[in-house]
Motif scaffolding. Structure first.
Motif, PDB file in Angstrom:
ATOM      1  N   LEU A 297       0.845  -1.054  -0.017  1.00  0.00           N
ATOM      2  CA  LEU A 297       0.309  -0.054  -0.038  1.00  0.00           C
ATOM      3  C   LEU A 297       0.862   1.311  -0.077  1.00  0.00           C
ATOM      4  O   LEU A 297       2.111   1.244   0.480  1.00  0.00           O
ATOM      5  N   ALA A 298       0.521   2.228  -0.496  1.00  0.00           N
ATOM      6  CA  ALA A 298       0.980   3.559  -0.478  1.00  0.00           C
ATOM      7  C   ALA A 298       1.494   4.070   0.993  1.00  0.00           C
ATOM      8  O   ALA A 298       2.703   4.660   1.182  1.00  0.00           O
ATOM      9  N   ASP A 299       0.425   3.894   1.957  1.00  0.00           N
ATOM     10  CA  ASP A 299       1.057   4.223   3.279  1.00  0.00           C
ATOM     11  C   ASP A 299       1.228   2.952   4.284  1.00  0.00           C
ATOM     12  O   ASP A 299       0.623   2.148   3.923  1.00  0.00           O
ATOM     13  N   GLU A 312       8.930  11.377   2.911  1.00  0.00           N
ATOM     14  CA  GLU A 312       9.015  10.580   1.663  1.00  0.00           C
ATOM     15  C   GLU A 312      10.329  10.272   0.950  1.00  0.00           C
ATOM     16  O   GLU A 312      10.496   9.230   0.330  1.00  0.00           O
ATOM     17  N   THR A 316       9.865   5.353   1.737  1.00  0.00           N
ATOM     18  CA  THR A 316       8.585   5.416   0.766  1.00  0.00           C
ATOM     19  C   THR A 316       8.590   4.069   0.388  1.00  0.00           C
ATOM     20  O   THR A 316       9.303   2.982   0.246  1.00  0.00           O
ATOM     21  N   THR A 317       7.209   3.798  -0.133  1.00  0.00           N
ATOM     22  CA  THR A 317       6.664   2.381  -0.627  1.00  0.00           C
ATOM     23  C   THR A 317       6.551   2.680  -2.115  1.00  0.00           C
ATOM     24  O   THR A 317       6.108   1.782  -2.850  1.00  0.00           O
ATOM     25  N   LYS A 318       6.900   3.849  -2.635  1.00  0.00           N
ATOM     26  CA  LYS A 318       6.342   4.133  -3.991  1.00  0.00           C
ATOM     27  C   LYS A 318       7.753   4.006  -4.828  1.00  0.00           C
ATOM     28  O   LYS A 318       7.338   4.153  -5.976  1.00  0.00           O
ATOM     29  N   PRO A 321       7.827  -0.766  -5.999  1.00  0.00           N
ATOM     30  CA  PRO A 321       6.346  -1.197  -5.782  1.00  0.00           C
ATOM     31  C   PRO A 321       6.537  -2.481  -4.840  1.00  0.00           C
ATOM     32  O   PRO A 321       7.148  -3.608  -5.161  1.00  0.00           O
TER      33      PRO A 321
END
Ligand code: 6LW
Length: 484
Positions: A297-299, A312, A316-318, A321
């Motif tokens: 998940l993004a958060d 961020e 970060t998870t962005k 992926p």
């Protein structure tokens, strides 16, 4: 005795709206700040968010010492809104109010209370709509919480039992025909307790309860010690309850608690207009916690906390992926600026594992009490190492080569069930790697007493998490499992 909210969740403050209870706790140097919980029965609590989750609400920098930052909130529901008042004991801080229509957020930016000194602020409104802000000491200010304005001089209300130190954690309530002033006293260590006084008016004069302290485990064999810093709430059926903090010391003497101060629950009855606190009520014991975070998940979920900030560009998870990416800032777990994300250790025995890819950096899995007290296992360049820092001494405890590429790092915490002698620690922490066939290859086992509040000092407990000490480190998943 299992707490209703285990792990570092001290200074609980609770309020009820209809059938729903909401509770908040202190969060110190961690970001986001002020965890918010919801319950329908006061026993099972679910974290629904964190009140302070934007830099505009909470600014902690590398010069915010551990065990400073955000202290002792009070949560109240008044006039259709939730009101939260907290102290930031660090630079540029002080007392401040936040409001929200929904307790899971968003919460407002802070409304500073520049005229209110001291810690442990409380908010109470009288029938004329006057807001009273009461702080440790115990002192009281008349304020407008919507603007932060203070009116007149502070009043000294009550300093608790003569001779008892640290009258703090005041909460003021109108119950029946009286105003009650609940406080903690005796210090937040083994001498901690809860006392109460009452008055016909919110600003006193207050008459102490003849049975004070109404709660204390000082000098007892109770497994839960340091009980104090309480708040009262009435259930829809009219019964009364107290939430409070307590600790679970383990090992020999003097006893070491490692999870910080946890949230407990106790029933309250009333006789002659004074509260009588019953035995602690156990938290839920019918489920074993196994939590896996896949970073899809993004958060990060609300129970994930970082040190001082979570920017961020560092966490970060962005970027990759399905992975949590940490970019190092600072040199490792000794460094107040270290990039770290983790969760509170909530069980006396537990297992934490992570799959990391250290190809572009150095990092690992840490058990942290503060910058000066932590153990970790880290990977880089075909090697894993176990490091320990206890006070001024830091050392590499063990090292071994590993194949290049992603690998699983493990820490297993085992509560001590038998004591070797009077100095035996409360638990052991075993660090190692998981072999491709799933077996645990241990590198080192360390005594847990050095990661306890009695050794480290301060107000916090252990947090288990992931960090980057150099370059970029990617984590595919993190798993936390209760073992007892
Ligand atoms: C808090 C004080 C206390 O402000 O510890 O237990 C301090 N009581 O009331 C920090 O949590």
């Amino acid at each position: 005795m299992i707490p209703v909210i285990p792990g570092m969740h001290p200074d609980p403050s609770v309020c009820r709206v209809g059938e729903d209870y909401y509770l908040v706790c202190s969060s110190f140097e961690y970001f986001p700040g002020i965890p918010v919980f919801h319950s329908r029965d006061l026993v099972r609590w679910k974290q629904i968010g964190n009140a302070l989750e934007r830099p505009s609400q909470l600014c902690l920098t590398a010069d915010t010492p551990s065990s400073a930052g955000i202290y002792a909130p009070t949560l109240r529901h008044h006039d259709g809104r939730f009101w939260l008042v907290v102290t930031n004991v660090s630079h540029g801080g002080g007392n401040m109010v936040f409001t929200a229509t929904d307790p899971d957020g968003p919460w407002s930016d802070p409304i500073p209370l520049p005229g209110v000194g001291g810690i442990d602020p409380d908010l109470a409104w009288d029938d004329d709509g006057i807001c009273w802000c009461t702080v440790a000491g115990v002192h009281q200010y008349r304020i407008d919480p919507a603007t932060g304005e203070t009116f007149g001089e502070p009043r000294r209300l009550w300093s608790g039992t003569p001779g008892a130190k640290a009258p703090e954690a005041p909460h003021l309530y109108r119950i029946g025909g009286h105003w009650y002033l609940l406080i903690a006293e005796g210090g937040t260590e083994r001498g901690h307790g809860v006392s109460i006084a009452r008055s016909s008016s919110p600003d006193g004069p207050f008459e102490p309860c003849p049975a004070n302290p109404i709660l204390s485990h000082r000098g007892t064999n109770e497994p839960v010690q340091n009980t104090g810093h309480a708040d009262l709430v009435q259930s829809p059926d009219g019964t009364w309850w107290m939430v409070l903090l307590g600790v679970r010391p383990g090992g020999g003497t003097p006893g070491w608690h490692v999870l910080g101060r946890e949230t407990f629950l106790a029933p309250v009855t009333w006789t002659d207009g004074w509260p009588i606190v019953g035995e602690l009520s156990p938290g839920p014991s019918d489920s074993v916690v196994v939590e896996r975070d896949d970073f899809d998940l993004a958060d990060l979920p609300p129970h994930w906390i970082s040190l001082r900030d979570r920017l961020e560009q560092h966490c970060t998870t962005k970027e990759r992926p399905g992975w949590l990416t940490l970019h190092a800032r600072g040199s490792g777990m000794d460094d107040p600026a270290v990039v770290f994300a983790g969760r509170r250790q909530q069980h006396l025995s537990c297992l934490a594992r992570t799959l990391l890819d250290p190809a572009q950096g150095r990092g690992g899995l840490a058990v942290r009490l503060d910058e000066d007290h932590h153990y970790e296992i880290e990977a880089a360049h075909g090697e894993v190492r176990v490091l320990a820092r206890i006070g001024p001494v830091g050392t590499v405890v063990a090292a071994r080569p590993v194949p290049e590429g992603p690998l699983v790092l493990v820490v297993r915490v085992d509560e001590a069930r038998t004591l070797r002698d009077a100095r035996s620690g409360p638990d052991t922490l075993s660090f190692g790697v998981e072999e491709p066939d799933g077996t645990f290859a241990e590198l080192a086992t360390l005594d847990g007493k050095y990661l306890s509040t009695e050794v480290a000092g301060g107000f916090t407990g252990r947090v288990i998490g992931l960090y980057a000490a150099a370059g970029t480190v990617h984590f595919d998943w993190f798993e936390y499992q209760q073992l007892n």
